[in-house]
Design a protein around this motif. Structure first.
Motif, PDB file in Angstrom:
ATOM      1  N   ASN A  12       8.517  -6.255   1.757  1.00  0.00           N
ATOM      2  CA  ASN A  12       8.677  -6.699   3.013  1.00  0.00           C
ATOM      3  C   ASN A  12       6.701  -7.289   2.840  1.00  0.00           C
ATOM      4  OD1 ASN A  12       7.473  -6.627   5.937  1.00  0.00           O
ATOM      5  ND2 ASN A  12       9.682  -6.338   6.134  1.00  0.00           N
ATOM      6  N   TYR A  13       6.593  -8.641   3.001  1.00  0.00           N
ATOM      7  CA  TYR A  13       5.984  -9.085   3.161  1.00  0.00           C
ATOM      8  C   TYR A  13       4.026  -8.566   4.099  1.00  0.00           C
ATOM      9  CZ  TYR A  13       1.757 -12.323   2.288  1.00  0.00           C
ATOM     10  OH  TYR A  13       0.254 -13.152   2.754  1.00  0.00           O
ATOM     11  N   VAL A  14       5.446  -8.151   5.245  1.00  0.00           N
ATOM     12  CA  VAL A  14       4.192  -7.910   6.038  1.00  0.00           C
ATOM     13  C   VAL A  14       3.623  -5.960   5.987  1.00  0.00           C
ATOM     14  CG1 VAL A  14       4.357  -6.800   8.342  1.00  0.00           C
ATOM     15  CG2 VAL A  14       5.181  -9.054   8.056  1.00  0.00           C
ATOM     16  N   ASN A  15       4.478  -5.631   5.571  1.00  0.00           N
ATOM     17  CA  ASN A  15       4.423  -4.377   5.198  1.00  0.00           C
ATOM     18  C   ASN A  15       3.487  -4.293   3.933  1.00  0.00           C
ATOM     19  OD1 ASN A  15       5.900  -3.123   6.844  1.00  0.00           O
ATOM     20  ND2 ASN A  15       7.379  -2.554   5.556  1.00  0.00           N
ATOM     21  N   GLN A  16       3.777  -4.842   3.385  1.00  0.00           N
ATOM     22  CA  GLN A  16       2.542  -5.121   1.878  1.00  0.00           C
ATOM     23  C   GLN A  16       1.360  -5.369   2.488  1.00  0.00           C
ATOM     24  OE1 GLN A  16       3.509  -8.390  -0.683  1.00  0.00           O
ATOM     25  NE2 GLN A  16       5.067  -7.571  -1.345  1.00  0.00           N
ATOM     26  N   ILE A  17       0.581  -6.010   3.399  1.00  0.00           N
ATOM     27  CA  ILE A  17      -0.556  -6.372   4.018  1.00  0.00           C
ATOM     28  C   ILE A  17      -0.321  -5.702   5.096  1.00  0.00           C
ATOM     29  CG2 ILE A  17      -1.395  -7.564   5.640  1.00  0.00           C
ATOM     30  CD1 ILE A  17       0.183 -10.302   5.137  1.00  0.00           C
ATOM     31  N   LEU A  18      -0.402  -4.830   5.718  1.00  0.00           N
ATOM     32  CA  LEU A  18      -0.515  -3.345   6.231  1.00  0.00           C
ATOM     33  C   LEU A  18      -0.574  -2.255   5.402  1.00  0.00           C
ATOM     34  CD1 LEU A  18       2.189  -3.604   9.146  1.00  0.00           C
ATOM     35  CD2 LEU A  18       0.094  -3.518   9.350  1.00  0.00           C
ATOM     36  N   LYS A  21      -4.163  -3.508   3.567  1.00  0.00           N
ATOM     37  CA  LYS A  21      -4.830  -2.966   4.712  1.00  0.00           C
ATOM     38  C   LYS A  21      -5.411  -1.766   4.981  1.00  0.00           C
ATOM     39  CE  LYS A  21      -5.417  -3.678   9.874  1.00  0.00           C
ATOM     40  NZ  LYS A  21      -4.606  -3.751  10.490  1.00  0.00           N
ATOM     41  N   SER A  35       7.236  -6.918  -5.407  1.00  0.00           N
ATOM     42  CA  SER A  35       7.296  -6.738  -4.460  1.00  0.00           C
ATOM     43  C   SER A  35       9.359  -6.136  -4.816  1.00  0.00           C
ATOM     44  CB  SER A  35       7.664  -8.521  -4.172  1.00  0.00           C
ATOM     45  OG  SER A  35       6.606  -9.194  -3.171  1.00  0.00           O
ATOM     46  N   LYS A 109       9.166   4.934   7.926  1.00  0.00           N
ATOM     47  CA  LYS A 109       8.518   3.152   8.242  1.00  0.00           C
ATOM     48  C   LYS A 109       9.607   3.232   9.448  1.00  0.00           C
ATOM     49  CE  LYS A 109      10.112   0.935   4.554  1.00  0.00           C
ATOM     50  NZ  LYS A 109      10.211  -0.520   3.716  1.00  0.00           N
TER      51      LYS A 109
END
Length: 131
Positions: A12-18, A21, A35, A109
């Motif tokens: 999940n791209y959003v989870n990757q970013i979070l 971060k 991924s 999650k």
């Protein structure tokens, strides 16, 4: 924790970013994102990681298959790397399979940053105490 190299396998791209971060905010060191499970294994084979965060539901190879392959690695340092499961599935549903494969811990999650941080510290410090 500042010198840690962490492999994050999360589709999940959003989870990757979070996750990236927060890991950067906590100065964890090098963060490698994959991924899918196959990509995670390829990256795992190319370099040394101090900890692996594995989403259990990923395309190509799921987190269980990836963890099994990591635990079967012929290099004892690599095969004993701490593996934390990332999943929206309840712990009760997966705990037997996680224990059988050799996961070290579980991060539910959506993840709570403080919970992830505490588990990272616990398992990275365990690694430090073994050296």
């Amino acid at each position: 924790m500042q010198e840690a190299t962490i492999l994050v396998a999360e589709d999940n791209y959003v989870n990757q970013i979070l996750i990236k971060k927060f890991l950067k905010k906590w100065n964890t060191g090098k963060v490698v994102i994959s991924s899918d499970g196959q990509e995670a294994l390829e990256m795992f084979g190319k370099e040394h990681f101090d900890l692996v965060l594995l989403d259990l539901q990923m395309p190509v190879l799921d987190g269980f298959a990836v963890a099994e392959k990591i635990r079967a690695d012929s290099d004892p340092i690599k095969s004993n790397v701490p593996i934390l499961a990332l999943t929206a599935t309840s712990f009760q549903e997966v705990k037997d399979q996680m224990k059988e494969i050799g996961f070290d811990d579980f991060v539910p999650k959506p993840f709570i940053p403080e919970v992830l941080y505490d588990k990272l510290i616990k398992h990275l410090n365990r690694k430090d105490s073994l050296e």
